[in-house]
Scaffold this motif. Structure first.
Motif, short mmCIF file in Angstrom:
data_model
loop_
_atom_site.label_atom_id
_atom_site.label_comp_id
_atom_site.label_asym_id
_atom_site.label_seq_id
_atom_site.Cartn_x
_atom_site.Cartn_y
_atom_site.Cartn_z
N VAL A 13 -21.72 56.42 -87.44
CA VAL A 13 -20.49 57.06 -86.97
C VAL A 13 -19.44 55.96 -86.81
CG1 VAL A 13 -19.39 58.28 -85.04
CG2 VAL A 13 -21.74 58.84 -85.69
N ILE A 17 -17.92 54.26 -78.99
CA ILE A 17 -19.23 54.57 -78.44
C ILE A 17 -19.13 55.33 -77.12
CG2 ILE A 17 -19.60 52.41 -77.17
CD1 ILE A 17 -22.53 52.52 -78.40
N GLN A 20 -19.51 59.24 -77.30
CA GLN A 20 -20.72 59.83 -77.86
C GLN A 20 -21.50 60.65 -76.83
OE1 GLN A 20 -21.33 59.49 -81.29
NE2 GLN A 20 -19.25 58.70 -81.03
N ALA A 123 -27.28 55.92 -78.89
CA ALA A 123 -26.14 55.37 -79.63
C ALA A 123 -26.09 53.86 -79.41
CB ALA A 123 -24.84 56.01 -79.17
N ARG A 159 -28.19 56.45 -83.47
CA ARG A 159 -26.81 56.52 -83.95
C ARG A 159 -26.17 55.14 -83.81
NH1 ARG A 159 -23.48 61.23 -81.15
NH2 ARG A 159 -25.40 62.27 -81.79
N VAL A 161 -22.81 53.42 -83.74
CA VAL A 161 -21.40 53.77 -83.57
C VAL A 161 -20.60 52.50 -83.81
CG1 VAL A 161 -19.68 54.78 -82.06
CG2 VAL A 161 -22.06 55.53 -81.92
#
Length: 177
Positions: A13, A17, A20, A123, A159, A161
């Protein structure tokens, strides 16, 4: 279920952050755990005083000398759209010393803590690639390899970020490679 089928999905992504909605946000913290610049400062500012209060409790008990590089510990996420913040201290890059095992440890230890918490979504920022000076392409390679090799427990989605397109592309290449 096969081992490959049980591995968490890796998602990239480009963004902030602190926006998220995940179970755990990983903070590229400094060893003091008391906030700082970059990702660390953004997480503390957006998360509010609850995170700092938890960090102060950790410093007063288990981490009086600070959190060692490559280790991870969790606190509340305060006002962030997450349940927890997992703080990890990334190494400073040195051209004359291979410190990649310490960087990989940040990702592995963060996933270990996430698993202990029962987090399903985590994340990560690009740890150590900012003020710590880690070259982005190498940092992405170390990060992706570490999360692929780590035992992720309850984690279903990892994830990354990434703040800008340059970082996004570096991680995209690392995931593809």
């Amino acid at each position: 279920m096969t081992e490959a089928a049980s591995r968490p999905a890796i998602v990239l992504v480009q963004g902030d952050i602190t926006d998220q909605s995940v179970d755990a946000i990983v903070n590229a913290a400094n060893s003091s755990l008391l906030g700082g610049g970059g990702v660390d400062g953004a997480i503390h500012r957006r998360g509010g005083p609850e995170i700092l209060a938890d960090c102060r409790r950790l410093r007063a008990s288990h981490y009086g000398k600070g959190l060692p590089t490559g280790h991870a510990v969790a606190t509340t996420a305060g006002r962030l759209p997450a349940r927890w913040v997992i703080h990890t201290v990334g190494p400073v890059w040195r051209p004359d010393e291979d410190r990649s095992p310490l960087l990989a440890s940040c990702y592995r230890e963060s996933l270990r803590v996430a698993g202990e918490l029962g987090a399903r979504t985590v994340a990560f920022p690009a740890i150590s690639t900012g003020i710590c000076g880690w070259p982005l392409d190498d940092g992405a390679r170390v990060a992706v390899r570490a999360v692929r090799e780590a035992a992720a427990g309850s984690v279903e989605e990892i994830r990354f970020v990434l703040f800008d397109e340059v970082a996004y592309r570096a991680f995209e290449e690392a995931v593809a490679g």
